[in-house]
Design a protein around this motif. Structure first.
Motif, PDB file in Angstrom:
ATOM      1  N   LYS A  90       0.705  -1.321   0.157  1.00  0.00           N
ATOM      2  CA  LYS A  90       0.403  -0.079  -0.222  1.00  0.00           C
ATOM      3  C   LYS A  90       0.938   0.996   0.098  1.00  0.00           C
ATOM      4  N   GLN A  91       2.016   1.649   0.924  1.00  0.00           N
ATOM      5  CA  GLN A  91       2.545   2.472   1.018  1.00  0.00           C
ATOM      6  C   GLN A  91       3.354   2.395   0.018  1.00  0.00           C
ATOM      7  N   GLN A  94       0.601   4.334  -2.816  1.00  0.00           N
ATOM      8  CA  GLN A  94       0.752   5.656  -2.664  1.00  0.00           C
ATOM      9  C   GLN A  94       1.361   6.544  -3.068  1.00  0.00           C
TER      10      GLN A  94
END
Length: 97
Positions: A90-91, A94
């Motif tokens: 996810k990071q 992003q």
């Protein structure tokens, strides 16, 4: 898939190279960390929380040094590792990777 192939797949996914100069010590290097220090810090925090990891230090803007106890790391649950990978994914997503 054997564990080494799976590990290499994730290293490639996150653009990380891996060096293992001695037992109990791993150096992780990524060319994207200087532009995205939050990703390096995220990996540092994630690994520091694992049972068996004794320290994770930032050696340079593109390198982390991790000291570990292999007997404890081998006991980690595959579900724990999958959860950590999802957080990192996810990071990275992003950040545009």
């Amino acid at each position: 898939m054997n564990p080494e192939d799976m590990f290499q797949r994730y290293l490639n996914k996150y653009q990380i190279t891996y060096q293992h100069p001695e037992h109990g010590l791993v150096m992780l290097t990524s060319p994207i960390w200087p532009q995205h220090p939050e990703l390096q810090q995220s990996i540092q925090r994630t690994f520091q929380g694992l049972d068996g990891v004794t320290s994770v230090t930032i050696n340079s803007p593109e390198q982390l040094v991790m000291r570990y106890q292999s007997d404890k790391l081998r006991r980690l649950s595959p579900l724990t590792l999958l959860s950590l990978e999802r957080q990192l994914s996810k990071q990275y997503h992003q950040a545009g990777y």
